[in-house]
Write a protein that holds these residues in place. Sequence first.
Motif, PDB file in Angstrom:
ATOM      1  N   SER A  81       0.830  -1.209   0.000  1.00  0.00           N
ATOM      2  CA  SER A  81       0.000   0.000   0.000  1.00  0.00           C
ATOM      3  C   SER A  81       0.859   1.252   0.000  1.00  0.00           C
ATOM      4  O   SER A  81       0.379   2.339  -0.295  1.00  0.00           O
ATOM      5  CB  SER A  81      -0.918   0.022   1.214  1.00  0.00           C
ATOM      6  OG  SER A  81      -1.624  -1.179   1.280  1.00  0.00           O
ATOM      7  N   ARG A  87      -0.362  -0.155  -4.790  1.00  0.00           N
ATOM      8  CA  ARG A  87      -1.709   0.374  -4.546  1.00  0.00           C
ATOM      9  C   ARG A  87      -2.605   0.184  -5.758  1.00  0.00           C
ATOM     10  O   ARG A  87      -3.763  -0.225  -5.645  1.00  0.00           O
ATOM     11  CB  ARG A  87      -1.627   1.871  -4.223  1.00  0.00           C
ATOM     12  CG  ARG A  87      -1.552   2.185  -2.745  1.00  0.00           C
ATOM     13  CD  ARG A  87      -1.968   3.627  -2.459  1.00  0.00           C
ATOM     14  NE  ARG A  87      -1.296   4.618  -3.301  1.00  0.00           N
ATOM     15  CZ  ARG A  87      -0.086   5.126  -3.060  1.00  0.00           C
ATOM     16  NH1 ARG A  87       0.586   4.747  -1.992  1.00  0.00           N
ATOM     17  NH2 ARG A  87       0.437   6.023  -3.864  1.00  0.00           N
ATOM     18  N   GLN A  90      -3.549  -3.402  -6.046  1.00  0.00           N
ATOM     19  CA  GLN A  90      -4.574  -3.760  -5.054  1.00  0.00           C
ATOM     20  C   GLN A  90      -5.951  -3.294  -5.513  1.00  0.00           C
ATOM     21  O   GLN A  90      -6.923  -4.057  -5.465  1.00  0.00           O
ATOM     22  CB  GLN A  90      -4.219  -3.140  -3.697  1.00  0.00           C
ATOM     23  CG  GLN A  90      -3.033  -3.847  -3.026  1.00  0.00           C
ATOM     24  CD  GLN A  90      -2.519  -3.117  -1.796  1.00  0.00           C
ATOM     25  OE1 GLN A  90      -2.608  -1.895  -1.699  1.00  0.00           O
ATOM     26  NE2 GLN A  90      -1.974  -3.876  -0.857  1.00  0.00           N
TER      27      GLN A  90
ATOM     28  N   ARG B  16     -10.655  -5.886   0.356  1.00  0.00           N
ATOM     29  CA  ARG B  16      -9.565  -4.977   0.776  1.00  0.00           C
ATOM     30  C   ARG B  16      -8.648  -5.669   1.774  1.00  0.00           C
ATOM     31  O   ARG B  16      -7.431  -5.544   1.703  1.00  0.00           O
ATOM     32  CB  ARG B  16     -10.133  -3.700   1.389  1.00  0.00           C
ATOM     33  CG  ARG B  16     -10.858  -2.820   0.406  1.00  0.00           C
ATOM     34  CD  ARG B  16      -9.896  -1.973  -0.436  1.00  0.00           C
ATOM     35  NE  ARG B  16     -10.570  -1.568  -1.679  1.00  0.00           N
ATOM     36  CZ  ARG B  16      -9.964  -0.967  -2.689  1.00  0.00           C
ATOM     37  NH1 ARG B  16      -8.668  -0.690  -2.626  1.00  0.00           N
ATOM     38  NH2 ARG B  16     -10.639  -0.649  -3.767  1.00  0.00           N
ATOM     39  N   THR B  20      -4.398  -6.658   1.029  1.00  0.00           N
ATOM     40  CA  THR B  20      -3.378  -5.954   1.818  1.00  0.00           C
ATOM     41  C   THR B  20      -2.642  -6.892   2.763  1.00  0.00           C
ATOM     42  O   THR B  20      -1.732  -6.467   3.467  1.00  0.00           O
ATOM     43  CB  THR B  20      -4.041  -4.852   2.671  1.00  0.00           C
ATOM     44  OG1 THR B  20      -5.133  -5.441   3.375  1.00  0.00           O
ATOM     45  CG2 THR B  20      -4.536  -3.711   1.818  1.00  0.00           C
TER      46      THR B  20
END
Lengths: 157, 771
Positions: A81, A87, A90, B16, B20
């Motif tokens: 991130s 990012r 993702q 999400r 991550t």
Amino acid sequence: MKQITLRFMLNGKNMELETAPNKRMLDVLRGDLGQTGTKEGCAVGECGACTVILNGEPVASCLVTAAQMQGGTVLTIEGMSETLIGRVLQDCFVEGDAVQCGFCTPGFIMSAYALLLKDPHPTREEIREAVAGNICRCTGYIPIVNAIEQAGIKLRA
Amino acid sequence: METLPIGKSLERIDARAKVTGRAEYGADVRLPDMLYCKGVYAAHPHAKLLAVHTDEAKRAEGVACVVTGADIPGEKMFGELYVDQYALVCDKTRFFGDVIAVVAAQTQEQADAAADLVTAEYEELPVLATPQMALASDIAINADYPNNICGNVHVRKGDIVAGFQAADVTVSGTYRTGFVEHAYIEPESVTAIPDRMRRELTVLGCAQAPYNLRLTVARMLNIPIAQVIVKPSVIGGSFGGKIESAESLAVRAGLVALITGRPAQYTLTREDSIRESYKRHPIDFDIRLGAKRDGTLCAMQVEAIGDAGAYINMSPPVMYKTATLGPGPYLISNVDYNATSVMTNTVHTGSMRGFGTPQAIFALENAMDELAEKLHLTPTELRRKNLLQNGDVSPCGHLLDFHEVSIRSVMEKAAAELEFDDKYARYTAENKDGRRIRRGVGIAVSMRGASIGADGNGFDVARAYIEVLDDGSVNVDLGLTELGQGLRTCQSQMVAEGLGVSFERICLGNTDTSRAPATGACIASRSTLLGGGALKDASIKVQAIMARALARQFGKSTDGIVFREDRVKFADIDISFGEAAKICYDLCETPIAVGTYVVPRLNWNEEKGFGEPFYTYTYSCHAAEVAVDLDTGSVDVLKMVGCHDMGRAINPAMAKGQIYGGLAMAQGMALIEDLGHSAKTSALKNLNFEDYLIPTVLDVPDCNVPILDEHHDPRSAFGGRSLGEPATEPGAGALLCAVNHALGHAGLIRELPADLDRVFAAIRSMEGEKS
Ligand code: FES
Ligand code: FES
């Protein structure tokens, strides 16, 4: 076995710990450092779930020893991130429905990251080659390849 | 324009966390003072276990305890329908995956090392490695089943003898399938945590069926059900595979936790996972079909023998689906389909995506192509002649007059996308020119019953808890597990539509068996239908409570009250859902409800094997195109199409995701996946992904196409039916039809997987015949 003092950079932070030199990199990350985003699926280098970036190259961390990490630079899913490529990847994985159970996802994102770092204009075939060492049982791959392709497009824009 | 939450490709609620690395899977759980477990496997697949010696292991460095079957305080065996499985062997080993002791130590390395120090004494028994051996033997693997037969379902319709007499053409032969591993990328892991105050255990980890697991742990460890709390972690794939497999780990880890008072984590290596977890049933089919000269089917007779392996597990209900869904979506008056499962000393078999039908559809659809070849019809011509339509009676005797019987449209859409008819003609012609790389196309159809079916008459129930909070947010507790299929996002969409609120209000927390009412498992194509039914019921109840409060508040009748698009309207009142919620709390009302949905009782005659086997059906068609290299035997899959009518796609993007994944899984089963089972020793040779190959991105065609052919189902609360299982059901059949078409002879290859060796051998025998 004698412990070594292992120093390396993890996601931009300096790390220092005492550990056995023959410990698997995967166990250093998951065990010693509690960074459990990197997954173990096979322990023999076949599934790609444990993929991380070591000195700019994607590696199966189940096959790398602590000693080989000495002085190295390591990127894992936890650090994604904080990178632009990470990012965007993702976001594209989420938007492109490239995630189902998600167990393979960190490994795919790391392989894709390594690809896009070197080549911001990969063809679909190059994308497929880049993730050929990652297996996914859920998605049938096409949404993953789409997501990586999309990330490349976004990064070029 | 109205915007309802269902039918939108909303973002997956867990995505999400998964991209991550934050999502916590079973083996990611870290607790202070936690022990790590390792199992000791049986040295013999069939033997009396005379003694287990653990002293040396107990003295090893870091070891906290070593447990054996003798330490289990409650029932020694478990099983949802048939209680016959050991978590820890007590008297007799039955296969190589049996565990005879568990070592728990401070670190995994210490546990692994100490496990090597456990020894045992056995009295070996003959190994019955195949159903044929087990049927011929007078030794019973389980004394309750003296002939080793543990399940039989016999479907009968019409008069099979007369049916074949009326046939102008018949085909007959044997088809076989092999063991298939689920190959979820996350190996099993559970953590058992003892309570400090009372005899209570919390179990985290990969539990596909948390209520089954709760019951098993309660019974085996002598704890009240309420004091076993199961909270599944994020699950890294399951496909039916983390039910009993997770239960045995939970019992072993729970035992360690109770004895030591410390949390115990039990994670399998990939090898151990493949060694001890159940598989998809290998099934042998003796199949015979008869048809009129114009292609009208008049008789189908199938004798199917499935390998149940060492434990009964889900074998009888698997045979139920083989026998009731194996006849396919065809109009046929005379059916005799007999499916039997036989215990062996091989790895046990149980639930796996498709549950006994991908094998049956493979056999049937290849036999259909044999029939087409004999009748000089194309595969689609023969199917068009026989596919069910509205108002027809299914092969089991079910009058299909309650929803759109869409299999014809489903097949046409798949065929059109693949350009099946055109390619079939083209490849048939061009393959005659002596080329060494030949192409072929195949098509396969299926109908899948929703949920357990008549096999679960009277107990097929789901429950859900909905609580509206005073800010208008909605807490939902639901025991159906997220396995990666997107269930919790879809169920949230259904609650939102059921309550008439925006998706953002819905908070569907993680499953916790101490909060969500027992609801059965997320299995058997049941969650969309049953979960939806329970959520709808709970929604209606909550709305009634809110209506009562609003009537009091405004002094007006709430007859005809409408909850829609986040507004609540009645009489001349039009307020937001949030305001309505607040009014409830201001007036001390309780907008909380538990919803229940029970599948209506089905009229099924078990004796006669006839009637309504399921409440409703999903219709599916897969079409495949391959290239076969005659010089090497290699099969290149060029394209697959999956078209499905799942009623209504709750979340279309995720529905397509199921199809993409299902096609790839079918490809693995059809062409490469092989556990290397020894018909002599019963051992599995291929215990990791170096040898047990599953499709990679380079194997799966980049141009596969998922198609949704939606016809809302009036029998389902929100119009939807399941898709997870259908998505992989006809694929292996379609692929083998394609391979056989490429080779120019329907039914040439009759055994799965059609891997390099098998295809090469078939080519050699074919070419040998010619020369
Ligand atoms: S765990 Fe390292 S490649 Fe599978
Ligand atoms: S999303 Fe489940 S293994 Fe890839």
